[in-house]
Design a protein around this motif. Structure first.
Motif, PDB file in Angstrom:
ATOM      1  N   GLU A 113       0.841  -1.197   0.031  1.00 31.49           N
ATOM      2  CA  GLU A 113      -0.074  -0.110  -0.118  1.00 31.49           C
ATOM      3  C   GLU A 113       0.891   1.255  -0.130  1.00 31.49           C
ATOM      4  N   LYS A 114       2.070   1.197   0.783  1.00 34.40           N
ATOM      5  CA  LYS A 114       3.076   2.289   0.632  1.00 34.40           C
ATOM      6  C   LYS A 114       4.240   1.846  -0.029  1.00 34.40           C
ATOM      7  N   LYS A 115       4.471   2.540  -1.151  1.00 39.50           N
ATOM      8  CA  LYS A 115       5.502   2.389  -1.867  1.00 39.50           C
ATOM      9  C   LYS A 115       6.598   2.916  -1.220  1.00 39.50           C
ATOM     10  N   ASN A 116       7.981   2.353  -0.957  1.00 40.67           N
ATOM     11  CA  ASN A 116       8.978   2.708  -0.706  1.00 40.67           C
ATOM     12  C   ASN A 116      10.496   2.420  -1.253  1.00 40.67           C
ATOM     13  N   THR A 154      -2.167  -4.111  -5.639  1.00 40.19           N
ATOM     14  CA  THR A 154      -2.769  -3.005  -5.391  1.00 40.19           C
ATOM     15  C   THR A 154      -3.418  -2.414  -6.741  1.00 40.19           C
ATOM     16  N   SER A 155      -3.192  -2.712  -7.821  1.00 33.90           N
ATOM     17  CA  SER A 155      -3.880  -2.236  -9.029  1.00 33.90           C
ATOM     18  C   SER A 155      -5.308  -3.190  -8.852  1.00 33.90           C
ATOM     19  N   ALA A 201       4.216 -11.416  -1.178  1.00 31.67           N
ATOM     20  CA  ALA A 201       5.021 -10.494  -0.540  1.00 31.67           C
ATOM     21  C   ALA A 201       4.274  -9.311  -0.163  1.00 31.67           C
ATOM     22  N   THR A 202       4.331  -9.018   1.112  1.00 29.53           N
ATOM     23  CA  THR A 202       3.309  -7.592   1.582  1.00 29.53           C
ATOM     24  C   THR A 202       4.013  -7.043   2.769  1.00 29.53           C
ATOM     25  N   HIS A 203       3.522  -6.125   3.311  1.00 27.62           N
ATOM     26  CA  HIS A 203       3.990  -5.772   4.679  1.00 27.62           C
ATOM     27  C   HIS A 203       2.689  -5.448   5.561  1.00 27.62           C
ATOM     28  N   PRO A 204       3.097  -5.226   6.823  1.00 30.13           N
ATOM     29  CA  PRO A 204       1.973  -4.711   7.803  1.00 30.13           C
ATOM     30  C   PRO A 204       1.237  -3.562   7.408  1.00 30.13           C
ATOM     31  N   GLU A 259      -6.043  -5.161   3.157  1.00 28.33           N
ATOM     32  CA  GLU A 259      -7.135  -5.949   2.922  1.00 28.33           C
ATOM     33  C   GLU A 259      -7.129  -6.428   1.504  1.00 28.33           C
ATOM     34  N   ARG A 260      -6.496  -6.008   0.600  1.00 30.78           N
ATOM     35  CA  ARG A 260      -6.160  -6.327  -0.687  1.00 30.78           C
ATOM     36  C   ARG A 260      -5.689  -7.652  -0.803  1.00 30.78           C
ATOM     37  N   VAL A 261      -4.724  -8.061   0.189  1.00 31.88           N
ATOM     38  CA  VAL A 261      -4.205  -9.446   0.169  1.00 31.88           C
ATOM     39  C   VAL A 261      -5.076 -10.307   0.166  1.00 31.88           C
ATOM     40  N   ALA A 262      -6.063 -10.521   0.984  1.00 31.04           N
ATOM     41  CA  ALA A 262      -7.406 -11.678   1.124  1.00 31.04           C
ATOM     42  C   ALA A 262      -8.245 -11.427  -0.471  1.00 31.04           C
ATOM     43  N   GLU A 263      -8.240 -10.277  -1.011  1.00 29.69           N
ATOM     44  CA  GLU A 263      -9.003 -10.279  -1.943  1.00 29.69           C
ATOM     45  C   GLU A 263      -8.338 -10.678  -3.180  1.00 29.69           C
TER      46      GLU A 263
END
Length: 134
Positions: A10-13, A40-41, A56-59, A69-73
């Motif tokens: 969700e947060k790009k870094n 995220t798209s 791969a994701t982050h908290p 929430e997008r992970v489960a979707e």
């Protein structure tokens, strides 16, 4: 082997981008084909045709162990994932990374995926090491 890397950031870094690049390069050096999919798209993502799936994701926040929430979707709309070999990776930063990793594993197992590896990725060097495991 055809490997799909589903990313939900969700947060790009810069750290996430560098770790993802290192992971992808290490997977491709082993002779596999790696396709990076942006979760995220809002386009539909199909994961069922990949032989192996890396999520791969982050908290959601620094002090939380919850996932976006997008992970489960993405996993729910990914097609038939029952019995699909997979790996769950949590990218830093955060304090509750172990809880986030457990939540990611639970979300993946809920869809019937078989996890054979999960880890917390702190930096690009470690991401390269993780990529050599596939």
């Amino acid at each position: 082997m055809n490997i799909g890397i589903l990313t939900v950031f969700e947060k790009k870094n810069e750290n996430n981008s560098a770790c993802l690049k290192s992971l992808t390069e290490a997977v491709e050096k082993k002779g596999h084909t790696a396709n990076v999919l942006d979760g995220t798209s809002r386009e539909e993502i199909r994961l069922s045709h990949y032989e192996y799936v890396i999520v791969a994701t982050h908290p959601r926040s620094f002090f939380s162990g919850n996932l976006p929430e997008r992970v489960a979707e993405c996993l729910a709309q990914g097609g038939s994932l029952i019995g699909k070999k997979s790996c769950g990776l949590i990218f830093k930063p955060g304090l509750m990374l172990n809880k986030a990793c457990a939540n990611l594993m639970a979300a993946m197992e809920k869809e019937g995926m078989v996890l054979d590896y999960s880890d917390i990725v702190p930096d690009t060097e470690y991401a390269g090491i993780v990529g050599k495991k596939f």
